[in-house]
Design a protein around this motif. Structure first.
Motif, PDB file in Angstrom:
ATOM      1  N   VAL A 199       4.235  59.212  28.132  1.00  0.00           N
ATOM      2  CA  VAL A 199       3.789  59.034  26.744  1.00  0.00           C
ATOM      3  C   VAL A 199       2.923  57.786  26.613  1.00  0.00           C
ATOM      4  O   VAL A 199       1.988  57.744  25.805  1.00  0.00           O
ATOM      5  N   ALA A 200       3.215  56.766  27.420  1.00  0.00           N
ATOM      6  CA  ALA A 200       2.446  55.522  27.356  1.00  0.00           C
ATOM      7  C   ALA A 200       1.080  55.641  28.017  1.00  0.00           C
ATOM      8  O   ALA A 200       0.238  54.749  27.868  1.00  0.00           O
TER       9      ALA A 200
ATOM     10  N   LEU B 113       8.795  58.356  29.065  1.00  0.00           N
ATOM     11  CA  LEU B 113       8.209  57.214  28.365  1.00  0.00           C
ATOM     12  C   LEU B 113       6.927  56.761  29.060  1.00  0.00           C
ATOM     13  O   LEU B 113       5.937  56.421  28.400  1.00  0.00           O
ATOM     14  N   SER B 114       6.945  56.764  30.386  1.00  0.00           N
ATOM     15  CA  SER B 114       5.744  56.374  31.131  1.00  0.00           C
ATOM     16  C   SER B 114       4.603  57.352  30.876  1.00  0.00           C
ATOM     17  O   SER B 114       3.442  56.953  30.757  1.00  0.00           O
TER      18      SER B 114
ATOM     19  N   THR C  90      -1.354  58.870  24.507  1.00  0.00           N
ATOM     20  CA  THR C  90      -1.397  57.999  23.331  1.00  0.00           C
ATOM     21  C   THR C  90      -2.436  58.469  22.321  1.00  0.00           C
ATOM     22  O   THR C  90      -2.388  58.082  21.150  1.00  0.00           O
TER      23      THR C  90
ATOM     24  N   LYS D 186      12.252  49.455  26.190  1.00  0.00           N
ATOM     25  CA  LYS D 186      11.302  50.413  26.764  1.00  0.00           C
ATOM     26  C   LYS D 186      10.723  51.320  25.686  1.00  0.00           C
ATOM     27  O   LYS D 186       9.521  51.602  25.670  1.00  0.00           O
TER      28      LYS D 186
ATOM     29  N   TRP E 100       7.923  61.791  17.936  1.00  0.00           N
ATOM     30  CA  TRP E 100       8.148  60.475  18.540  1.00  0.00           C
ATOM     31  C   TRP E 100       8.945  59.542  17.649  1.00  0.00           C
ATOM     32  O   TRP E 100       9.895  58.897  18.085  1.00  0.00           O
TER      33      TRP E 100
ATOM     34  N   GLN F 261       8.292  49.374  23.419  1.00  0.00           N
ATOM     35  CA  GLN F 261       6.979  49.143  24.024  1.00  0.00           C
ATOM     36  C   GLN F 261       6.061  50.343  23.823  1.00  0.00           C
ATOM     37  O   GLN F 261       4.874  50.191  23.509  1.00  0.00           O
ATOM     38  N   VAL F 262       6.608  51.544  23.988  1.00  0.00           N
ATOM     39  CA  VAL F 262       5.792  52.744  23.793  1.00  0.00           C
ATOM     40  C   VAL F 262       5.444  52.906  22.318  1.00  0.00           C
ATOM     41  O   VAL F 262       4.318  53.282  21.972  1.00  0.00           O
ATOM     42  N   THR F 263       6.387  52.602  21.443  1.00  0.00           N
ATOM     43  CA  THR F 263       6.111  52.677  20.005  1.00  0.00           C
ATOM     44  C   THR F 263       4.944  51.767  19.643  1.00  0.00           C
ATOM     45  O   THR F 263       4.078  52.129  18.839  1.00  0.00           O
TER      46      THR F 263
END
Length: 330
Positions: free
Chosen positions: A160-161, A157-158, A166, A185, A173, A188-190
């Motif tokens: 991807v963020a 996730l980190s 991005t 978590k 996803w 937030q990425v979404t």
């Protein structure tokens, strides 16, 4: 992440199943799945029989554990995988991982081996391994046993963020995010990825959602689609009055019931209107249940393409898959 040389692949990131080489997946019943997962997550270490008993309904006895292990031994033996008998002097079982590929370990190792910066197809391949939240699918397996897998998920996730990712178009996803409907978590990425849809050259498909209970939830979860939500028969009539009945939707999602008691069939009124007054739109009927015997009649009478049962966990993965399927077909 390859599976060359594997005699069997075992998937536990969702409903547990065994995938023999060249064969169809074989899903395992919940109790047997819990025993198998507990042995797998021990990573070839010994597990006391008592720990396995605790996974079974009413803390099943020794014979219940022995029966499940015996069944697993018979299943895996067909693919050349040996499950040793219990060590009687210690009262423990263990499962060697030789010849077995486990999706959870594939994922964990794949995250550790990501390139810097990673390619979009690398990330998509990892996301695709997930078919459900295993903590919810296998509630009898202690959550702490999944720690290394979810630590790897959070590391991904980190990644991807990060700014390098991005900007990528991640095809997996949104399906992955749907598996974790209340995960802060993931949400937030979404939120970081959602604006990416505005940078694409292709128009975003528009969805009509007619649903009284979870319509807003569906709109929030079905990013990046452009969703119009109707939550009641009154909203439906207001919509018709203000738009003149104009429809430019790619797919319609219609709930069978549109009142609090779920004892009406307001969704059928919407479907009847669409059938009689609107050019053909691929349609999904959403329902908590359907009565056997009437499904085929309803599909034919109201031009319903697919029927999707609402997931009580809040996941919309099945809904997203239905939308994707209809968009591909039409």
């Amino acid at each position: 992440m390859g599976t060359s040389g594997a005699r069997a692949c075992i998937d536990i990131l969702g409903v547990a199943r065994i995938r023999p080489p060249g064969g169809d997946p074989i899903e395992l019943p919940p109790a047997r799945a819990a025993v198998l997962i507990r042995l797998l997550l021990a990573e070839a270490q010994e597990v006391p029989q008592q720990r396995l008993q605790q996974l079974l309904p009413h803390d099943g006895g020794e014979q219940a554990v022995q029966k499940h292990v015996s069944d697993l031994r018979a299943q895996l033996k067909r693919y050349g995988v040996q499950v040793p008998p219990m060590k009687r002097y210690a009262g423990t079982y263990h499962l060697p991982l030789d010849g077995i590929v486990v999706d959870a370990f594939q994922f964990r190792d794949g995250v550790a081996g990501l390139a810097d910066p990673p390619a979009g197809d690398e990330i998509d391949a990892l996301l695709k391994l997930w078919r459900g939240d295993p903590r919810a699918v296998h509630p009898n397996v202690p959550s702490r046993l999944w720690r290394s897998v979810f630590d790897a998920r959070d590391r991904l996730l980190s990644v991807v963020a990060g700014p390098a990712v991005t900007r990528l178009a991640l095809g997996q996803w949104w399906r992955f995010a749907d598996l974790f409907p209340a995960d802060e978590k993931v949400d937030q990425v979404t939120g970081l990825l959602a604006p990416a849809k505005d940078r694409t050259a292709d128009p975003v498909p528009r969805l009509l959602i007619v649903e009284d209970h979870i319509g807003e939830h569906l709109r929030d979860r079905l990013t990046p689609y452009d969703c119009t939500v109707i939550t009641s028969p009154k909203c439906w009539h207001d919509f018709l009055a203000t738009t003149g009945g104009k429809f430019d939707f790619a797919v319609a999602l219609v709930d069978l019931h549109l009142n609090e008691e779920s004892d009406d069939y307001g969704g059928l009124d919407v479907l009847a209107y669409m059938r009689d007054h609107v050019p053909r739109i691929p349609t999904v009927l959403l329902t908590a249940y359907t009565t056997p015997g009437i499904v085929d009649d309803m599909k034919e009478k109201y031009r319903i393409d697919l029927i999707v049962h609402k997931d009580p966990s809040g996941s919309v993965a099945d809904v997203r898959e239905a939308v994707s399927r209809l968009l591909r077909l039409h």
